[in-house]
Structure formats: C-alpha cells, structure tokens
Write an enzyme that holds these catalytic residues in place. Structure first.
Site, short mmCIF file in Angstrom:
data_model
loop_
_atom_site.label_atom_id
_atom_site.label_comp_id
_atom_site.label_asym_id
_atom_site.label_seq_id
_atom_site.Cartn_x
_atom_site.Cartn_y
_atom_site.Cartn_z
N LEU A 1 9.91 -0.28 4.02
CA LEU A 1 8.48 -0.44 4.34
C LEU A 1 8.05 -1.89 4.45
O LEU A 1 6.94 -2.17 4.90
CB LEU A 1 7.64 0.26 3.26
CG LEU A 1 7.85 1.77 3.25
CD1 LEU A 1 8.57 2.20 1.98
CD2 LEU A 1 6.59 2.52 3.43
N ALA A 2 8.91 -2.83 4.02
CA ALA A 2 8.51 -4.24 4.04
C ALA A 2 8.25 -4.68 5.48
O ALA A 2 9.04 -4.42 6.38
CB ALA A 2 9.60 -5.11 3.42
N TYR B 1 3.97 -7.37 17.33
CA TYR B 1 4.21 -6.42 16.22
C TYR B 1 4.75 -5.10 16.76
O TYR B 1 5.75 -4.57 16.26
CB TYR B 1 2.89 -6.19 15.46
CG TYR B 1 2.96 -5.03 14.49
CD1 TYR B 1 3.66 -5.15 13.29
CD2 TYR B 1 2.34 -3.80 14.78
CE1 TYR B 1 3.76 -4.08 12.40
CE2 TYR B 1 2.43 -2.74 13.90
CZ TYR B 1 3.13 -2.88 12.71
OH TYR B 1 3.22 -1.81 11.84
N PHE C 1 0.82 -1.22 0.00
CA PHE C 1 0.00 0.00 0.00
C PHE C 1 0.86 1.27 0.00
O PHE C 1 0.84 2.07 -0.94
CB PHE C 1 -0.95 -0.08 1.21
CG PHE C 1 -1.56 1.20 1.68
CD1 PHE C 1 -2.04 2.15 0.78
CD2 PHE C 1 -1.69 1.46 3.05
CE1 PHE C 1 -2.62 3.34 1.24
CE2 PHE C 1 -2.26 2.64 3.51
CZ PHE C 1 -2.72 3.58 2.60
#
Ligand SMILES: NC(=O)c1ccc[n+]([C@@H]2O[C@H](COP(=O)([O-])OP(=O)(O)OC[C@H]3O[C@@H](n4cnc5c(N)ncnc54)[C@H](O)[C@@H]3O)[C@@H](O)[C@H]2O)c1
Length: 318
Positions: free
Chosen positions: A73-74, A144, A11
C-alpha cells in the site's frame, strides 16, 4: 499467515493491520512515515522504518522474515504532487513497487509468496463506459495514474519472468475512519467533515455543480478485498480487479447526507469545475465478486456516519 504491509501507518494500511490482527495474522509493517502517522501502530506488531525503494533493505527483510503475503500500500497517492514532482512520485510509486517485486525474487520467494498490489481507478482516466470493467484499455492522465498502470504491468511481467504470484486491486475513491483531510486522496467527504468537526474556520467548497457522481468505497471493503486476495488458495498471474461498491452518489447527495448526519448546514463556496475532472465513476465489480468472493457492504449512509463519528471523536490533534 505471515504478512508484510507496506504503507502500514497510512489510512488503508492501518485499517488493514487492525483487521489482520483481529484475524490472528502476523504482520511486519513497513513505512517511511512520509504521510503515515507514527501513532498508527497495532500493539504487538513489528514495524520497520524503510523506504520501499531501498531494494537491498527490502530484499534482506524479505529473506529474513519469509512472508506468505506482501500487501503493498505504500505510495505517494497524490495526483497534483505527481504533476509537480514526477521523478519523486515515480521513485516511490513505480520504482518502489519494482523494488518489492525484485526483493521477492532475490529472497527466493517466487512461487512461495504473493504480492497484493494497490492500484487505482485513476488508470481508466475517465472512462465513458459505466459501469467500468477491468478489460478497458488504461488511459492514464497523470504521472500518478501512469505509475499505477505501469506497476500493474511490472507485476504481470514478473509473473511471466519468474512465476511470481501477483494481483492488483484497483480501488475507487476510498473513504472511512483514519482518512485524513489534506492527506493523500482527501475526498470532499474528508474536507466537509473536517470543516464540521475539526476546524470550522476552514472554508468548504464545491467545484462544479455537484452533479458529478463517485463510486465511493468504504475502507472496510478495501480491507476485505485485500484479505480475500491474500488468502485465495490458488495463485494469481498479475490480474487486476476493480474494488468499489458498484453504486455511485452525486456530491450534492453526499452534502445532504452529511448535513442530515451532523445536523449542521454546509455553507459551500461554489467554484468552477476542476479542469480535467472526471464527471462520473462507477465500477463493474463482477470479476472481484466471482474471482475473489468479494461482497462489499453498501450501506452508504451508515458508512458515512462511522467516518463522521471518527472525525467528531478521534481526529488526531495537530
Ligand atoms: N485512498 C484512496 O482513495 C485510494 C484510491 C486508489 C488507490 N489508493 C492506493 O492505496 C494505497 C494506500 O493509500 P492510502 O489512502 O492509505 O494513502 P496514505 O498516504 O494514507 O498511505 C500511504 C502510506 O505509505 C507511506 N509511504 C509513502 N511513500 C513511501 C515509501 N517510499 N516507502 C515507505 N512508505 C511510504 C506513507 O508514509 C503512508 O503511511 C496507495 O498505494 C494508493 O495509491 C488509494
């Protein structure tokens, strides 16, 4: 400038690649297509299928390509997945980041290239102080969030050990075109637009009473922050900046705006509040304004309109 974008087919990565192209930069996109789309490619850019935790491959690519800036960004940006699969989540989000840091050093790029690392507001773990400034201690509440928190720390450590130029950007609830429903972060905005424009059989819902508020950040602002961070003349030492709009809307206000834009009523199924849900988010963005020259656009209704138009006209067919 010569740039690498990890997560180039996702995105935010795809939106960033399009802006880098418009500004005449060179891009090597890296993605394993685990959630990114093969069709999210900018013509003329080079793409490599790579898992970022493959450190030999990453170091070799950096050595060969000699980037000025790596926009990282991965990630597997899913809180629930990280709770169910903490090892796999940490491999992509933390070990993957360390692989990039090490790759830059092994390729002899310490002091030459910059890493712009994507971090997350989740590291605050539901801070009480509003607007939330960067100096509050982190309080990650999921694997996360902890991975993102630790990735920032690793960036700072690599600055101290090797003089690596690293900066982290803490995004708040990003929305806009190319945000897929069901993907990564899937805000209520995605879910409700998906119901209206893509699949009316999907039952939209609201958890809690809808008075919870969010500092939603339009994807163009996140792209702007990345490019500003990537091009700042003087180097970084592992600092972290909030990237948001500095304004918040309740989910009920969002529902009203989507109804107004679409001319449709959203028949939301009301559900109990989600356990551990944060009641409010609102970022203090003074540091990003001051240190990066970040100036977000804040026209929320029009931003929502652009996202709705993308859902109406261009949402990928399954
Ligand atoms: N979207 C948000 O609201 C938000 C908020 C805070 C932080 N972030 C962070 O921003 C970044 C981008 O998020 P997004 O919303 O574009 O997510 P996304 O899932 O759309 O994109 C992530 C991309 O990374 C790729 N990827 C995943 N694991 C990989 C690996 N091991 N090796 C190579 N590629 C891999 C995926 O295929 C995908 O294309 C992430 O680091 C995320 O944690 C996003």
């Amino acid at each position: 400038m010569r740039t690498v974008v990890t997560g180039s087919n996702g995105f935010i990565g795809y939106n960033l690649c399009k802006s880098l192209q418009a500004q005449g930069h060179e891009v090597l996109g890296i993605d394993d297509l685990s959630s990114g789309l093969a069709e999210n490619v900018v013509p003329g850019f080079r793409y490599e299928w790579v898992k970022i935790q493959d450190k030999e491959r990453i170091a070799a690519l950096f050595q060969e390509y000699q980037p000025d800036v790596v926009f990282h960004l991965a990630a597997i940006p899913r809180v629930s997945y990280s709770v169910e699969e903490p090892f796999a989540s940490a491999e992509a989000n933390l070990i993957g980041t360390i692989s990039l840091l090490e790759g830059l050093v092994k390729a002899g790029l310490a002091g030459k290239a910059r890493l712009v690392n994507s971090s997350s507001s989740s590291i605050y773990g539901g801070a009480e102080q509003m607007p939330t400034p960067e100096h509050l201690p982190g309080s990650p509440k999921s694997p996360y969030a902890l991975e993102k928190y630790q990735a920032e720390e690793w960036g700072r450590l690599f600055h101290h050990l090797y003089g690596l130029d690293v900066v982290s950007l803490r995004y708040f609830n990003v929305f806009g075109p190319h945000a897929l429903f069901g993907g990564a972060y899937s805000t209520v905005l995605s879910a409700w637009l998906y119901h209206i424009y893509v699949d009316p059989t999907y039952q939209p819902f609201l958890e809690g009473d809808g008075t919870q508020t969010r500092d939603f950040c339009y994807v163009d602002n996140v792209v702007q922050a990345n490019i500003l961070a990537g091009t700042r003349p003087h180097s970084f030492q592992g600092e972290a900046f909030n990237i948001a709009q500095g304004q918040s809307y309740s989910l009920l206000e969002c529902r009203d705006m989507i109804e107004e834009l679409s001319g449709r009523k959203l028949a939301l199924e009301m559900r109990p509040p989600r356990v551990g849900d944060v009641k409010h988010t609102l970022a203090d963005i003074a540091a990003a304004r001051r240190e990066l020259g970040y100036e977000p656009t804040v026209d929320f209704l029009n931003q929502l309109r652009s996202m709705a138009e993308w859902y109406r006209l261009a949402y990928p067919k399954t």
